[in-house]
Design a protein around this motif. Structure first.
Motif: not given
Length: 369
Positions: A79-91, A107-111, A153-156
């Motif tokens: 709910k924090r509106d935060i984008g995160i890039v991990f060391q392992s990428y977590a793809l 995950a954010r249930r955007l249209p 960054i996709v969800f701004e």
């Protein structure tokens, strides 16, 4: 893509304890909207704990976290509106590139109708246009890192957190990606908080750098402020390549260094435990062209080490202390270097004569990195 940047983030007296172990000690830090701030420090300094508190993955023992005027201390990560890039990428290896990038939208249930355009725009930002249908296994390390960025960054988001995202890359690719991240930051105008233990990386990329040690915030400033005006001996030794040697204060701009008196162009700290920070790249070989205003230190050459773009010259001073200076690897500079065993004179400009107080060892004993 226009990231919302009207809200900064603020850490206010945040501490984290695990029993008697202090991982973070009353940290206060304000990050302006659109700013790139790196958290820099050795292992155990508390930088990843601080990032975890910002992201909502770690709850502080005391203190608070604010996004603009909102207290988000106990708000869950999603709910924090935060984008995160991990060391392992977590793809997700079973998903395509496009599906990975679209995951935050799902995950954010955007249209769903808007997903393809947002995914294509995010991939274009990281120069991976046309990669939507690739499998993660088909990508290089650098490409995977770009996918992780696109997903962040996709969800701004208002804020992007990065936890050593370049550490798994080789040196050449890592340096290339540092410049790519700088470019992306300027294009997005995003607020970025970046964790690293690599001081060169922090200096290259950041608007400001926060230096942590044993759970304490030692100093925060622009790269040039930290490099040229370190707060204490820890910062001086951690930023750049310095040898720290004890000196005695004579007056407001002079110190005694052995039998020498050195002049500094900056006001000197007051105290008994003062150290001269001899930065390798600011020491010069005296070629006779400088006037008497510069500091001159006699020494003897003990070793010259070839390092590709530069030569590292080790010298021994009168008290047998060995220090080093760096010469660029071109003909004119090489010709200045005396032979091993010969005497020479080093120059240290008063503008580059840095005197710092000896750092106090913080009482904190962090348990996390």
């Amino acid at each position: 893509m226009t990231t919302r940047t009207n809200i900064g983030v603020s850490i206010r007296s945040a501490s984290k304890r695990y029993g008697d172990m202090v991982a973070l000690n009353a940290i206060t830090l304000d990050v302006e909207p659109g700013e790139f701030v790196s958290l820099l420090g050795p292992s155990g300094s508390g930088k990843t704990t601080l990032l975890g508190i910002l992201g909502g993955f770690v709850q502080p023992s005391s203190g608070s976290v604010w996004s603009g005027e909102r207290d988000i201390t106990y708000m869950p990560p999603h709910k924090r509106d935060i984008g995160i890039v991990f060391q392992s990428y977590a793809l997700f290896p079973h998903m395509t590139v496009g599906e990975n990038v679209a995951f935050p939208l799902r995950a954010r249930r955007l249209p769903k109708a808007g997903w393809p355009a947002k995914v294509a725009e995010a991939l274009a930002m990281v120069e991976l246009s046309g990669y939507q249908d690739r499998r993660i296994s088909q990508l290089s390390g650098g490409q995977r890192q770009r996918v992780a960025l696109a997903r962040a960054i996709v969800f701004e988001p208002r804020l992007i957190l990065m936890d050593e995202p370049l550490s798994a890359l080789d040196k050449q690719l890592r340096e290339s990606m540092q410049l790519e991240l700088r470019r992306l930051h300027k294009k997005l105008g995003a607020t970025i908080i970046y964790v690293t233990h690599d001081q060169r990386e922090a200096l290259t990329m950041s608007d400001r750098v926060a230096i942590l040690r044993k759970g304490n915030l030692v100093q925060i400033g622009t790269p040039s402020q930290l490099y040229d005006h370190p707060a204490d001996s820890f910062v001086a030794s951690f930023i750049g390549e310095s040898t720290l040697l004890p000196v005695t204060r004579v007056d407001s701009n002079r110190v005694e260094f052995g039998t020498l008196t050195l002049r500094s162009a900056r006001p000197l700290p007051v105290g008994e435990a003062l150290l001269l920070a001899l930065q390798t790249e600011k020491l010069l070989i005296d070629d006779g062209s400088r006037d008497a205003s510069v500091n001159r230190i006699p020494c003897r050459v003990t070793e010259v080490v070839y390092q590709g773009e530069s030569l590292k010259v080790f010298v021994k001073m009168a008290d047998s202390t060995v220090i080093s200076l760096r010469q660029p690897n071109h003909h004119a500079a090489r010709m200045q270097i005396p032979a091993v065993g010969e005497q020479m004179m080093m120059i240290l400009d008063p503008e580059d004569t840095i005197i710092v107080p000896k750092s106090n060892d913080p009482a904190a004993s962090p348990s996390s990195h």
